[in-house]
Design an enzyme around this catalytic site. Structure first.
Site, PDB file in Angstrom:
ATOM      1  CG  LEU A   1      -1.856  -1.243   1.279  1.00 54.90           C
ATOM      2  CD1 LEU A   1      -2.692  -1.231   2.549  1.00 54.90           C
ATOM      3  CD2 LEU A   1      -2.770  -1.303   0.058  1.00 54.90           C
TER       4      LEU A   1
ATOM      5  N   GLY B   1      -1.286   6.404  -3.025  1.00 55.82           N
ATOM      6  CA  GLY B   1      -2.392   6.281  -3.986  1.00 55.82           C
ATOM      7  C   GLY B   1      -3.559   5.541  -3.337  1.00 55.82           C
ATOM      8  CG  HIS B   2      -3.255   1.407  -2.282  1.00 55.40           C
ATOM      9  ND1 HIS B   2      -1.932   1.074  -2.419  1.00 55.40           N
ATOM     10  CD2 HIS B   2      -3.923   0.659  -3.186  1.00 55.40           C
ATOM     11  CE1 HIS B   2      -1.799   0.156  -3.358  1.00 55.40           C
ATOM     12  NE2 HIS B   2      -2.982  -0.108  -3.846  1.00 55.40           N
TER      13      HIS B   2
ATOM     14  CD  GLN C   1      -4.890  -8.617 -10.763  1.00 56.58           C
ATOM     15  OE1 GLN C   1      -5.878  -8.831 -10.082  1.00 56.58           O
ATOM     16  NE2 GLN C   1      -4.454  -7.381 -10.979  1.00 56.58           N
TER      17      GLN C   1
ATOM     18  CE  LYS D   1       0.560   3.840 -11.792  1.00 54.62           C
ATOM     19  NZ  LYS D   1       0.285   2.418 -12.042  1.00 54.62           N
TER      20      LYS D   1
ATOM     21  CD  GLN E   1      -7.625  -2.523 -12.197  1.00 56.31           C
ATOM     22  OE1 GLN E   1      -6.970  -3.532 -12.322  1.00 56.31           O
ATOM     23  NE2 GLN E   1      -7.517  -1.738 -11.134  1.00 56.31           N
TER      24      GLN E   1
ATOM     25  CB  SER F   1       2.967   2.507  -9.106  1.00 57.62           C
ATOM     26  OG  SER F   1       3.066   1.155  -9.493  1.00 57.62           O
ATOM     27  CB  SER F   2       2.524  -1.848  -5.663  1.00 59.20           C
ATOM     28  OG  SER F   2       1.312  -1.435  -5.102  1.00 59.20           O
TER      29      SER F   2
END
Ligand code: PAF
Length: 276
Positions: free
Chosen positions: A33, A36-37, A61, A148, A152, A184-185
């Site tokens: 996390l 962004g989260h 995925q 982002k 999706q 981003s992760s």
């Protein structure tokens, strides 16, 4: 903050709040996390009585075992992050809890064969398959996704409209660091030098966007985008192109579009999109 790993306990929790007519906000994640989260959680907390975050790295995925295995996992830090952000409940199921042995994979039929779907075959099938599972378990009122991952977001919007009519999807603008790159992760996997290169690429992209004639149609803007990207020192590129905000086609004016890109730094794939 509660941490629940099994469906039956989660459903006990949810039933108690359903009876009290509480609204539940849901933020599905794959962990690792970041800020962004944090924005999604903040919005959900603002809109609902209770906020649930799921942490589940969804193997279905990923395009390769290697990408799945090397996806960043920060369990302890994720718990702290959720607790610091006043999340009410973390749902952290195992793969066995989510999937049957012979699970049917749903087929995404929207916005396909373009952008990420063109380069990550089956990726969005995995995304809607896990969300279908999660939505049927986490009976929530609103669900939160970031811009982002714009393709999706569009695919999930359609999926929810078709299958979960009473669920409201809320989109949240991309959170960026002071140098402009999106949280981003996958940024965690970059070296210092790769981050510097990425920041510089991103900033040049922003300048390119500023210099672009806004009366262009998308096709013309895409010609300019090709010229621009040829001059950049990119190790590997999946796409760098403008697409219409609404239907993700290349029809219409560039002023109604976003610039989408997916590039690689080493073996790390980085995606972003910038509204014109
Ligand atoms: O965006 C993500 O983190 C994932 O694709 C999602 C939506 C949590 C599904 O696994």
């Amino acid at each position: 903050m509660l941490i629940i790993k099994d469906i039956s306990n989660l459903q006990l929790y949810l039933t108690a709040y359903e009876n009290r007519k509480y609204s539940i906000g849901f933020v599905p994640t794959m962990g690792a996390l970041h800020k962004g989260h944090g924005e999604l959680i903040k919005k959900s907390k603002n809109d609902n009585h209770k906020t649930i975050v799921s942490i589940f790295v969804n193997e279905k995925q990923f395009n390769s075992k290697e990408d799945f295995n090397s996806y960043p996992r920060n369990k302890g830090l994720d718990y702290d992050f959720c607790s610091d952000n006043d999340v009410d409940l973390i749902f952290e199921p195992s793969a066995e809890e989510i999937y049957n042995k012979d699970e049917t994979i749903l087929k995404n039929t929207n916005f396909n064969n373009i952008l990420c779907d063109k380069y990550r075959k089956g990726h969005f099938d995995g995304v809607i398959t896990v969300l279908n599972k999660l939505f049927s378990i986490v009976n929530c009122n609103k669900v939160y996704f970031g811009e982002k991952d714009f393709q999706q977001l569009k695919i999930i919007e359609k999926f929810i409209k078709e299958k979960y009519k009473f669920l409201e999807i809320v989109s949240v603008p991309t959170k960026r660091n002071e140098e402009g790159i999106a949280y981003s992760s996958r940024n965690e996997k970059l070296s210092k030098k790769q981050i510097q290169d990425f920041v510089s690429f991103h900033q040049q992209t922003v300048n390119f966007l500023k210099s672009l004639e806004k009366s262009f149609d998308i096709e013309t803007a895409n010609q300019r985008a090709k010229d621009f990207i040829m001059e950049q020192n990119i190790e590997k590129l999946d796409y760098f192109e403008f697409r219409n905000n609404d239907d993700l086609t290349t029809n219409g004016r560039v002023s109604d579009s976003r610039l989408f890109y997916a590039i690689y730094k080493g073996n790390v794939r980085l995606i972003d999109n910038l509204k014109v």
